[in-house]
Design a protein around this motif. Structure first.
Motif, PDB file in Angstrom:
ATOM      1  N   CYS A   1      -5.605  -4.823   4.776  1.00 46.79           N
ATOM      2  CA  CYS A   1      -6.591  -4.402   3.769  1.00 46.79           C
ATOM      3  C   CYS A   1      -7.796  -3.741   4.438  1.00 46.79           C
ATOM      4  CB  CYS A   1      -7.044  -5.616   2.956  1.00 46.79           C
ATOM      5  SG  CYS A   1      -5.761  -6.326   1.899  1.00 46.79           S
TER       6      CYS A   1
ATOM      7  N   TYR B   1      -7.433  -2.576  -7.370  1.00 49.65           N
ATOM      8  CA  TYR B   1      -8.505  -2.993  -6.461  1.00 49.65           C
ATOM      9  C   TYR B   1      -9.228  -1.805  -5.802  1.00 49.65           C
ATOM     10  CZ  TYR B   1      -5.944  -7.382  -6.905  1.00 49.65           C
ATOM     11  OH  TYR B   1      -5.315  -8.481  -7.396  1.00 49.65           O
ATOM     12  N   ILE B   2      -8.471  -0.932  -5.154  1.00 48.67           N
ATOM     13  CA  ILE B   2      -9.106   0.086  -4.312  1.00 48.67           C
ATOM     14  C   ILE B   2      -9.825   1.137  -5.146  1.00 48.67           C
ATOM     15  CG2 ILE B   2      -8.682   1.893  -2.606  1.00 48.67           C
ATOM     16  CD1 ILE B   2      -6.390   0.203  -1.524  1.00 48.67           C
TER      17      ILE B   2
ATOM     18  N   THR C   1      -5.220  -9.600   5.478  1.00 49.38           N
ATOM     19  CA  THR C   1      -6.604  -9.160   5.653  1.00 49.38           C
ATOM     20  C   THR C   1      -6.703  -7.944   6.567  1.00 49.38           C
ATOM     21  OG1 THR C   1      -7.289 -11.464   5.389  1.00 49.38           O
ATOM     22  CG2 THR C   1      -8.915  -9.925   6.285  1.00 49.38           C
TER      23      THR C   1
ATOM     24  N   PRO D   1      -2.019  -2.080  -5.928  1.00 46.96           N
ATOM     25  CA  PRO D   1      -3.260  -2.348  -5.181  1.00 46.96           C
ATOM     26  C   PRO D   1      -4.270  -1.203  -5.269  1.00 46.96           C
ATOM     27  CG  PRO D   1      -1.432  -1.921  -3.686  1.00 46.96           C
ATOM     28  CD  PRO D   1      -0.842  -2.101  -5.047  1.00 46.96           C
TER      29      PRO D   1
ATOM     30  N   TYR E   1      -2.033 -10.564  -1.987  1.00 46.92           N
ATOM     31  CA  TYR E   1      -0.883 -10.034  -1.256  1.00 46.92           C
ATOM     32  C   TYR E   1      -0.609 -10.790   0.043  1.00 46.92           C
ATOM     33  CZ  TYR E   1      -0.937  -6.129  -4.485  1.00 46.92           C
ATOM     34  OH  TYR E   1      -0.882  -5.362  -5.632  1.00 46.92           O
TER      35      TYR E   1
ATOM     36  N   MET F   1      -7.868  -8.604  -2.969  1.00 44.39           N
ATOM     37  CA  MET F   1      -6.618  -7.926  -2.624  1.00 44.39           C
ATOM     38  C   MET F   1      -5.841  -8.719  -1.583  1.00 44.39           C
ATOM     39  SD  MET F   1      -6.228  -3.868  -1.874  1.00 44.39           S
ATOM     40  CE  MET F   1      -7.565  -3.892  -0.679  1.00 44.39           C
ATOM     41  N   SER F   2      -6.547  -9.228  -0.565  1.00 38.51           N
ATOM     42  CA  SER F   2      -5.891 -10.023   0.466  1.00 38.51           C
ATOM     43  C   SER F   2      -5.345 -11.327  -0.101  1.00 38.51           C
ATOM     44  CB  SER F   2      -6.885 -10.316   1.596  1.00 38.51           C
ATOM     45  OG  SER F   2      -6.314 -11.174   2.549  1.00 38.51           O
TER      46      SER F   2
ATOM     47  N   VAL G   1     -11.522  -6.121  -0.684  1.00 38.14           N
ATOM     48  CA  VAL G   1     -10.634  -6.697   0.324  1.00 38.14           C
ATOM     49  C   VAL G   1     -10.298  -8.151  -0.006  1.00 38.14           C
ATOM     50  CG1 VAL G   1     -10.475  -7.421   2.742  1.00 38.14           C
ATOM     51  CG2 VAL G   1     -11.324  -5.142   2.164  1.00 38.14           C
TER      52      VAL G   1
ATOM     53  N   PHE H   1       0.815  -1.218   0.000  1.00 41.34           N
ATOM     54  CA  PHE H   1       0.000   0.000   0.000  1.00 41.34           C
ATOM     55  C   PHE H   1       0.850   1.271   0.000  1.00 41.34           C
ATOM     56  CE2 PHE H   1      -2.525  -3.254   2.215  1.00 41.34           C
ATOM     57  CZ  PHE H   1      -3.598  -3.329   1.346  1.00 41.34           C
TER      58      PHE H   1
END
Length: 304
Positions: A243, A64-65, A240, A60, A236, A232-233, A229, A54
């Protein structure tokens, strides 16, 4: 000993007890924080490798975000855009003198206000899947927006109704005394004054709309912010906690921006509503006109 309107001033013993309670509370809070951090450290959730993506890579955020945040804002925006005028319409409808308007408005508001928003989303999704040919992504967005609109329009209707009813009865009587019709009274007198009173509750409901978009991700697999989440979790290394922490901070920043803007807007509205002493009357064509206004000094000259 000085006193207050609400309570007596604290004596020496009360002050000592309050200091003791504060120390105990802070110590308990510190112990709880230490226990939580220790538990996370034992499970390797505080390792830098889990937080590094991050802060060192845009992947990410871009993968994702940001797409999830876009979907959250899109659903919340469309829900608010539709729910706010609908809520105002039904709220005013519940105050109508005509039973044919007041009764249906009350039934609609009470019905949808009593149903959980999650059930409304699931029902809307099933209806769109059965009776339309929408693509899956569009169908999920429509279902989430529909559920949010039906529920929040009902809540906003009650906010509008309560805001109008909170005004003194003399406002309506004064409007009638100068010959205003009920529609003019609502449009020019009651609604403008009640907006300031309604604004904090409306902003709270906007925050609820933003957060309730997460229900669509949890149940309908709508790709909103919180739903990012899980992938992404998985990508990476099971980070959790990291995230969820980043997502929670984004929600906090977003809602803080909304409430800060609302506070600024409320203050501006309150300052703008200071009376100038103007007298408003009814024009010959049935509209409104200023029939008398005191001079206002601006730059050394008198202007009307």
């Amino acid at each position: 000993m000085t006193t207050s309107v609400l309570f007596d001033a604290q004596g020496p013993r009360a002050k000592q007890r309050n200091v003791l309670y504060t120390v105990v509370f802070v110590a308990a809070l510190a112990a709880a924080a230490w226990w939580v951090l220790s538990s996370l450290a034992e499970k390797n959730q505080l390792d830098w490798v889990k937080w590094e993506p991050f802060f060192t890579s845009p992947q990410p955020w871009e993968t994702y975000i940001w797409p999830g945040l876009q979907n959250t804002l899109k659903a919340a925006f469309f829900a608010l855009l539709i729910a706010l005028p609908l809520g105002a319409l039904f709220g005013i409808g519940r105050l109508s003198d005509h039973r044919w308007m007041r009764m249906p408005s009350g039934v609609v508001v009470e019905f949808f206000r009593a149903i959980p928003v999650l059930i409304l989303m699931i029902t809307a999704n099933a209806a769109y899947a059965e009776f339309t040919t929408l693509a899956t992504e569009d169908r999920l967005l429509y279902a989430v927006v529909t559920g949010l609109v039906l529920y929040n329009a009902s809540v906003l209707a009650e906010i509008v109704r309560a805001g109008i009813l909170s005004l003194p009865r003399g406002q309506t009587d004064a409007a009638k005394a100068i010959g205003m019709r009920k529609g003019q009274t609502m449009r020019y007198v009651l609604l403008p004054q009640s907006v300031t009173a309604m604004l904090p509750a409306i902003v709270s409901q906007i925050v609820v709309i933003v957060k309730d978009t997460a229900l669509g991700g949890a149940v309908l697999t709508f790709p909103e912010l919180l739903a990012s989440v899980r992938p992404m979790s998985a990508n990476y290394g099971a980070n959790t906690i990291a995230c969820f922490t980043i997502i929670a901070l984004i929600y906090m920043a977003l809602n803080f921006a909304l409430t800060s803007f609302a506070s600024w807007l409320e203050g501006r509205l309150r300052r703008g509503k200071k009376s100038t002493g103007a007298v408003v009357g009814v024009a010959p064509d049935g509209g409104l006109e200023v029939i008398d206004a005191p001079p206002v000094k601006t730059g050394g000259t008198d202007k009307i």
